[in-house]
Design a protein around this motif. Structure first.
Motif, short mmCIF file in Angstrom:
data_model
loop_
_atom_site.label_atom_id
_atom_site.label_comp_id
_atom_site.label_asym_id
_atom_site.label_seq_id
_atom_site.Cartn_x
_atom_site.Cartn_y
_atom_site.Cartn_z
N LEU A 173 46.50 43.60 42.17
CA LEU A 173 45.74 43.48 43.80
C LEU A 173 46.41 44.23 44.67
O LEU A 173 47.52 43.63 45.15
N ARG B 119 38.81 44.56 47.50
CA ARG B 119 37.99 44.51 48.64
C ARG B 119 37.94 45.77 49.36
O ARG B 119 37.01 45.88 50.23
N GLU C 144 40.73 36.57 43.93
CA GLU C 144 40.45 37.06 45.25
C GLU C 144 40.12 36.01 46.39
O GLU C 144 40.24 36.17 47.46
#
Length: 377
Positions: free
Chosen positions: A292, A10, A258
């Protein structure tokens, strides 16, 4: 269209939104995909392409070849045969220069071949042609049923132009194009999604969230759109609404890393039960996708916050592996080692933080020198 996996970082927002929307339009508008019927074997493509090209070049023009060529062009795009699509739509433009489909289809194909400047020229022309075009009634009912009814509409052409301009870095131009598309067709999913991307690119995450919410209403089961809605709300500072949106994303896509990451990052800002739930959500996200970076850093910080300092070392070290030039995980490691009484390790991490910051300052100065105006001799 193939479903995209939500394993995206992100923190790369500009690239993320531009590239992801580009992927959504990479073949044909999502609204038209279901209207393409039949498949073409690879062995038949060349002969079919040659036949249609010959008929498009013939005088007088066969009344049915326009619809047949348009439908076949969509199939070529949908099967990623972009070079063939370029050839077909080039012949289509010569045969029917007033029909926007030749310009729109050609622009889509060129865009996917990374021939961005050529795609922009055709996309702009597609907008002009679509605004003036009134399609004739088809004399071939089967071909007419195959041809997507929204292919090369004014709204679709504006959306495509907006995507091309976004990829070129022209956020203002992209915003103007997709705003026009939404004004013409508020029920066009691609237009609303593109508007969200463009608004975010111009620094308006709240406006982006409104556009993504409209897109969600048009495709409520699309996990990608729900992810962008939640992330825009988070960036706009509306954590409460973002948390709801991330939970709604997980209701649609329970295995979306996510979604768990978003819920976790928001909850670990708090204390008590929320903090513990946030840790569990971060662990779920990393179990799905351990690459991530944001999840690894957030989990490390949360462990430090709850006193589980020893547990923070592993995720923070993994974050360093994922982003070695980012000072944050080194900073958190310095805190963790100091609390564990490992002074040498803490000092080493602090030294790395200083080194990274020094390198960034030097790089910033170098860029400033390169862009500074030079004095005339």
């Amino acid at each position: 269209m193939k479903t995209m996996v939500l394993q995206l970082r992100r923190r790369f927002w500009r690239t993320l939104l531009a590239s992801t929307f580009a992927a959504s339009i990479v073949c044909v508008p999502i609204s038209t995909t279901a209207q393409v019927r039949g498949t073409t074997d690879v062995a038949d493509v060349s002969s079919r392409l040659s036949e249609l090209t010959r008929r498009l070049n013939a005088k007088p023009l066969d009344a049915t070849v326009v619809e047949e060529s348009r439908a076949f062009g969509v199939e070529l795009l949908d099967t990623s045969r972009f070079e063939d699509a370029v050839r077909l739509f080039a012949a289509f433009r010569l045969a029917v220069p007033t029909d926007p489909a030749g310009f729109y289809g050609g622009a889509l194909a060129l865009f996917n071949l990374r021939r961005i400047n050529e795609a922009e020229v055709l996309a702009r022309t597609a907008v002009e042609k679509a605004q003036a075009f009134s399609p004739p009634k088809s004399s071939n009912r089967d071909a007419a049923m195959k041809a997507p009814k929204t292919f090369a509409s004014v709204a679709d052409s504006l959306v495509l132009l907006g995507v091309v301009l976004a990829v070129k870095g022209d956020d203002a131009g992209a915003l103007a194009a997709v705003t026009g598309a939404v004004a013409l067709a508020p029920g066009n999913y691609d237009a609303q999604f593109a508007l969200g991307r463009a608004l975010y690119g111009t620094g308006d995450p709240a406006g982006a969230a409104r556009a993504f919410r409209a897109a969600v209403s048009l495709k409520p089961t699309d996990a990608r759109t729900r992810f962008f809605l939640a992330s825009s709300l988070e960036r706009a500072g509306d954590d409460a609404a973002a948390l709801v949106a991330y939970r709604e994303l997980l209701a649609v896509a329970p295995t979306a890393a996510e979604g768990h990451l978003g819920v976790g990052v928001l909850l670990v800002k708090h204390t008590g039960d929320d903090l513990n739930e946030g840790i569990r959500e971060l662990e779920k996200a990393l179990a799905i996708n351990e690459r991530l970076y944001e999840g690894q850093v957030a989990l490390g910080r949360a462990f430090i916050k709850t006193g589980r300092v020893a547990d923070s070392i592993a995720p923070l070290k993994r974050a360093v592996e994922l982003a070695p030039d980012n000072p944050e995980p080194h900073y958190q490691l310095a805190i963790a080692y100091r609390r564990l009484g490992q002074k040498e390790a803490a000092d080493a991490e602090s030294a790395i933080v200083k080194k990274i910051h020094a390198a960034r300052r030097a790089s910033s100065v170098a860029r400033s020198d390169e862009t500074a105006p030079t004095r005339r001799p």
